[in-house]
Design a protein around this motif. Structure first.
Motif, short mmCIF file in Angstrom:
data_model
loop_
_atom_site.label_atom_id
_atom_site.label_comp_id
_atom_site.label_asym_id
_atom_site.label_seq_id
_atom_site.Cartn_x
_atom_site.Cartn_y
_atom_site.Cartn_z
N HIS A 24 5.65 12.06 8.31
CA HIS A 24 6.02 10.65 8.34
C HIS A 24 5.02 9.95 9.24
N TRP A 25 4.52 8.79 8.80
CA TRP A 25 3.52 8.11 9.61
C TRP A 25 3.64 6.60 9.46
N THR A 26 3.17 5.91 10.51
CA THR A 26 3.23 4.45 10.54
C THR A 26 1.93 3.91 11.11
N GLY A 58 5.31 1.91 7.09
CA GLY A 58 5.69 3.31 7.26
C GLY A 58 5.71 4.06 5.94
N TRP A 59 5.26 5.32 5.99
CA TRP A 59 5.19 6.17 4.80
C TRP A 59 5.89 7.50 5.08
N LEU A 90 0.82 -1.21 0.00
CA LEU A 90 0.00 0.00 0.00
C LEU A 90 0.85 1.26 0.00
N GLY A 91 2.01 1.16 -0.66
CA GLY A 91 2.89 2.31 -0.77
C GLY A 91 3.80 2.54 0.42
#
Length: 324
Positions: free
Chosen positions: A161-163, A154-155, A101-102
């Motif tokens: 930045h988010w996980t 994680g993105w 999912l990227g």
């Protein structure tokens, strides 16, 4: 701007503990919750580059419970409780090169081991009668806790930045049935969480938060099922030099559903607590390996149906293999 070692250490100190969980006194059976409050902090939403990482979290907790308040512990009902935990949580994390999912996929595991000491002024036969059956109880042990396995995505997008992730407690540790001092939980449990970080590389200011829900299975030895728990942590920090950063941190815990089962003789026993504190981190190189060392200290207050204490955490993190 941070040096390469400083920036690498700043990131390392945030992301390795995707499997961190363990003993923390909250409203639940044994006054202990599966999720380690205070474990997240600055850069909580940042997942590092693909590689294998190691982290050691040395955890210190000293707490007490008012003599007029009862606590379920090992199938017993006690009051006037004092507890100490000195534990280390050894974690390994593999940030894989695979994406879903990227987001990058990471998997990890944590093994807790440590010393727990608990004392209780009195033990009652039942909450209703409050007939004293024991006084001045003492129990201590060095214990291997339940291992925890985890997975995280994680993105990254600009300064954001988010996980999101899941942790699972596996009830195979050294659980001491009927004893006051325990580091293992003797129950399956899972924690679903998400974390977000805003980090400005120019000002080197970091604003982070992590939110999660813990779902508990039943301890079959005591027929006790701890209710669903909510936790939120936050941090604001800034780099002071290329190697040093400092900030403020805090958390709030609240049990959303009551405890149940034949062993839950105190009823729902839903609890809550809030904590505030500070953190300081120092980043350096050991040879050519970036290392992050972080200290956190938090003081709890506004506690309900749980012990209230002081939390200390020393985290040391480093890559075993990672893209440079």
């Amino acid at each position: 701007m941070m040096s390469r070692a400083g920036r690498a250490g700043f990131v390392l100190g945030a992301m390795v503990s995707c499997g961190l969980a363990g003993q923390d006194a909250v409203a639940a059976e044994n006054g202990a919750g599966f999720y380690l409050l205070g474990g997240r902090g600055p850069m909580a939403g940042y997942l590092a580059s693909p590689g294998v990482y190691f982290e050691s979290d040395t955890y210190v907790y000293d707490a007490s419970l008012d003599a007029k308040k009862l606590l379920p512990a090992g199938g017993r009902i006690v009051a006037d409780v004092r507890s100490q935990v000195r534990a280390d949580f050894l974690s390994g994390t593999w940030v894989t090169p695979w994406q879903f999912l990227g987001g990058n996929l990471a998997v990890g595991a944590t093994m807790p081991v440590g010393y727990v000491r608990v004392s209780a002024g009195v033990e009652y036969d039942a909450p209703a009668t409050k007939q004293i059956i024991n006084q001045a109880l003492r129990d201590s042990a060095t214990i291997v806790g339940d291992p925890v396995v985890s997975a995280m995505l994680g993105w990254h997008s600009g300064k954001f930045h988010w996980t999101t992730g899941v942790m699972v407690n596996m009830p195979v540790g050294d659980y001491r049935d009927g004893e006051l001092a325990n580091l293992a939980f003797h129950r399956w449990a899972s924690d679903l969480s998400g974390a977000l970080t805003w980090f400005d590389p120019d000002t080197e200011i970091d604003l982070s938060t992590a939110v999660g829900m813990t779902f508990n299975g039943t301890n079959n030895a005591t027929d006790y099922r701890t209710g669903t728990e909510f936790h939120v942590e936050w941090a604001a920090s800034k780099a002071l030099t290329s190697a040093l950063s400092a900030g403020i941190i805090g958390y709030h815990y609240q049990q959303l559903t009551g405890d149940s089962g034949a062993g839950a003789t105190l009823g729902a026993f839903k609890g809550r607590v809030t904590a505030l504190g500070g953190t300081i981190a120092y980043n350096f190189e050991a040879g050519k390996t970036p290392v992050s060392a972080r200290i956190k200290v938090l003081r709890e207050f506004e506690a309900e149906n749980r012990a209230c204490g002081t939390v200390g955490l020393l985290t040391v993190a480093l890559p075993l293999t990672a893209a440079r």
